[in-house]
Design a protein around this motif. Structure first.
Motif, mmCIF file in Angstrom:
data_model
loop_
_atom_site.group_PDB
_atom_site.id
_atom_site.type_symbol
_atom_site.label_atom_id
_atom_site.label_comp_id
_atom_site.label_asym_id
_atom_site.label_seq_id
_atom_site.Cartn_x
_atom_site.Cartn_y
_atom_site.Cartn_z
ATOM 1 N N PHE A 102 34.271 27.286 50.784
ATOM 2 C CA PHE A 102 35.321 27.647 49.833
ATOM 3 C C PHE A 102 35.986 28.969 50.221
ATOM 4 N N THR A 103 37.217 29.125 49.753
ATOM 5 C CA THR A 103 37.959 30.365 50.008
ATOM 6 C C THR A 103 37.442 31.481 49.102
ATOM 7 N N ALA A 104 37.927 32.686 49.370
ATOM 8 C CA ALA A 104 37.567 33.832 48.524
ATOM 9 C C ALA A 104 37.950 33.556 47.067
ATOM 10 N N LEU A 105 39.168 33.061 46.852
ATOM 11 C CA LEU A 105 39.636 32.772 45.491
ATOM 12 C C LEU A 105 38.768 31.709 44.827
ATOM 13 N N GLU A 106 38.456 30.646 45.551
ATOM 14 C CA GLU A 106 37.628 29.569 44.986
ATOM 15 C C GLU A 106 36.227 30.063 44.644
ATOM 16 N N GLU A 122 46.350 30.946 33.918
ATOM 17 C CA GLU A 122 45.925 32.268 33.451
ATOM 18 C C GLU A 122 44.622 32.699 34.132
ATOM 19 N N ILE A 123 43.674 31.770 34.267
ATOM 20 C CA ILE A 123 42.391 32.087 34.901
ATOM 21 C C ILE A 123 42.581 32.347 36.394
ATOM 22 N N ILE A 124 43.438 31.560 37.036
ATOM 23 C CA ILE A 124 43.724 31.784 38.454
ATOM 24 C C ILE A 124 44.349 33.168 38.645
ATOM 25 N N LYS A 125 45.253 33.526 37.732
ATOM 26 C CA LYS A 125 45.890 34.845 37.812
ATOM 27 C C LYS A 125 44.850 35.953 37.652
ATOM 28 N N ARG A 126 43.893 35.759 36.736
ATOM 29 C CA ARG A 126 42.835 36.768 36.557
ATOM 30 C C ARG A 126 42.005 36.900 37.833
ATOM 31 N N GLU A 128 42.959 36.300 40.857
ATOM 32 C CA GLU A 128 43.787 36.984 41.858
ATOM 33 C C GLU A 128 43.865 38.475 41.573
ATOM 34 N N GLU A 129 43.941 38.838 40.295
ATOM 35 C CA GLU A 129 43.967 40.261 39.922
ATOM 36 C C GLU A 129 42.647 40.946 40.299
ATOM 37 N N LEU A 130 41.535 40.234 40.101
ATOM 38 C CA LEU A 130 40.230 40.800 40.464
ATOM 39 C C LEU A 130 40.134 40.995 41.976
ATOM 40 N N LEU A 131 40.660 40.050 42.737
ATOM 41 C CA LEU A 131 40.668 40.204 44.193
ATOM 42 C C LEU A 131 41.566 41.375 44.602
ATOM 43 N N ASP A 132 42.652 41.590 43.868
ATOM 44 C CA ASP A 132 43.495 42.770 44.130
ATOM 45 C C ASP A 132 42.722 44.057 43.866
ATOM 46 N N ILE A 133 41.948 44.065 42.783
ATOM 47 C CA ILE A 133 41.174 45.261 42.421
ATOM 48 C C ILE A 133 40.176 45.625 43.519
ATOM 49 N N VAL A 134 39.586 44.596 44.149
ATOM 50 C CA VAL A 134 38.607 44.869 45.222
ATOM 51 C C VAL A 134 39.280 44.879 46.603
ATOM 52 N N ASP A 135 40.640 45.014 46.591
ATOM 53 C CA ASP A 135 41.433 45.145 47.823
ATOM 54 C C ASP A 135 41.328 43.929 48.739
ATOM 55 N N LEU A 161 32.856 39.323 37.780
ATOM 56 C CA LEU A 161 33.697 39.806 36.677
ATOM 57 C C LEU A 161 34.601 38.732 36.081
ATOM 58 N N ILE A 162 34.617 37.526 36.666
ATOM 59 C CA ILE A 162 35.608 36.522 36.271
ATOM 60 C C ILE A 162 35.489 36.126 34.805
ATOM 61 N N ASN A 163 34.283 36.106 34.261
ATOM 62 C CA ASN A 163 34.105 35.734 32.849
ATOM 63 C C ASN A 163 34.117 36.941 31.919
ATOM 64 N N ASN A 164 34.600 38.075 32.449
ATOM 65 C CA ASN A 164 34.697 39.303 31.644
ATOM 66 C C ASN A 164 33.355 39.641 30.981
ATOM 67 N N PRO A 165 32.286 39.796 31.780
ATOM 68 C CA PRO A 165 30.957 40.012 31.209
ATOM 69 C C PRO A 165 30.810 41.372 30.541
ATOM 70 N N SER A 166 29.916 41.433 29.578
ATOM 71 C CA SER A 166 29.614 42.716 28.936
ATOM 72 C C SER A 166 28.750 43.583 29.847
ATOM 73 N N ILE A 167 27.871 42.934 30.624
ATOM 74 C CA ILE A 167 26.925 43.640 31.487
ATOM 75 C C ILE A 167 26.967 43.032 32.883
ATOM 76 N N VAL A 168 26.981 43.883 33.903
ATOM 77 C CA VAL A 168 26.816 43.425 35.283
ATOM 78 C C VAL A 168 25.471 43.929 35.788
ATOM 79 N N LEU A 169 24.664 43.001 36.297
ATOM 80 C CA LEU A 169 23.359 43.317 36.873
ATOM 81 C C LEU A 169 23.474 43.216 38.384
#
Length: 230
Positions: A102-106, A122-126, A128-135, A161-169
């Motif tokens: 799979f690709t990075a986006l997938e 909307e989810i695809i856009k999110r 893509e935005e997360l991939l932008d954040i991590v350059d 981060l895709i599901n907007n978690p409250s906590i990252v472990l």
């Protein structure tokens, strides 16, 4: 600041029904505040990874309870725990566990697919935005196998981060990276912590890495040995 996660007298014993049971955690009491950035350190065999697995509901404690936003996790069945993990937690491991076909986006979208929710624009856009954040925006359509180790780990961070978690472990999230890439990854985690107010709990054996966090919890022989907030 409000507590998001509470550990109450957590004990863990393996081989309970054998002649030689092994207790690895002893009466762990810990509170984690919302939006905090925490590290858990300890030698191999100290119990820190077992503790992270229990915090992440990948394993159940032998006794004690975990409260997430004051709700007991011990009362949840396995199906409900799986939903809790998918919706409220993000995971970053030492090995990125990207799917090579799979690709990075997938790969970033994978937790959403697992939850069997429709992949909307909307989810695809999110994603893509997360991939932008991590350059990694320009690399979104590249197969994960065509990315460097540091890039693959940044895809794993975006995926967490895709599901907007409250906590990252994060379990040794830079264990396979060189010192320069390690520095960049931790700077990125701190940026995400501040931008999204996400609570981070990072397992590491590296004190230099731990020094970058706001709180250091040291586990020794299955007990909280030190708990320092800067």
């Amino acid at each position: 600041m409000a507590s998001i996660l509470s550990l109450k007298k957590i004990c863990k014993t393996y081989g309970e029904n054998t002649k030689n049971p092994t207790q690895v955690l002893f009466d762990i009491d810990l509170e984690f505040e919302e939006s905090s950035f925490n590290s858990i350190i300890g030698q191999s065999g100290s119990g820190k990874s077992t503790l992270l697995n229990i915090i992440g509901s990948l394993d159940r404690p032998t006794s004690g309870d975990i409260l997430f936003k004051n709700n007991s996790l011990s009362k949840l069945n396995n199906t409900d725990l799986a939903s809790f993990r998918n919706q409220s937690l993000g995971f970053i491991f030492q090995f990125h566990y990207l799917l090579p076909e799979f690709t990075a986006l997938e790969n970033v979208l994978m937790p959403y697919r697992i939850s069997k929710q429709p992949i909307t624009e909307e989810i695809i856009k999110r994603a893509e935005e997360l991939l932008d954040i991590v350059d990694l925006g320009p690399f979104k359509n590249k197969l994960s196998t065509n990315l460097s180790g540091g890039q693959q780990q940044r895809v794993a961070i975006a995926r967490s981060l895709i599901n907007n978690p409250s906590i990252v472990l994060a379990d040794e999230p830079t264990g396979n990276l060189d010192s320069n890439t390690t520095e960049k990854v931790y700077d990125l985690l701190r940026e995400i912590n501040k931008k999204f107010k996400t609570t981070f709990i990072v397992i590491t054996h590296d004190r230099t890495v731990a020094e970058k966090t706001d709180r250091i919890i040291e586990i020794k022989d299955g007990k909280v040995y030190l708990d320092i907030t800067k």
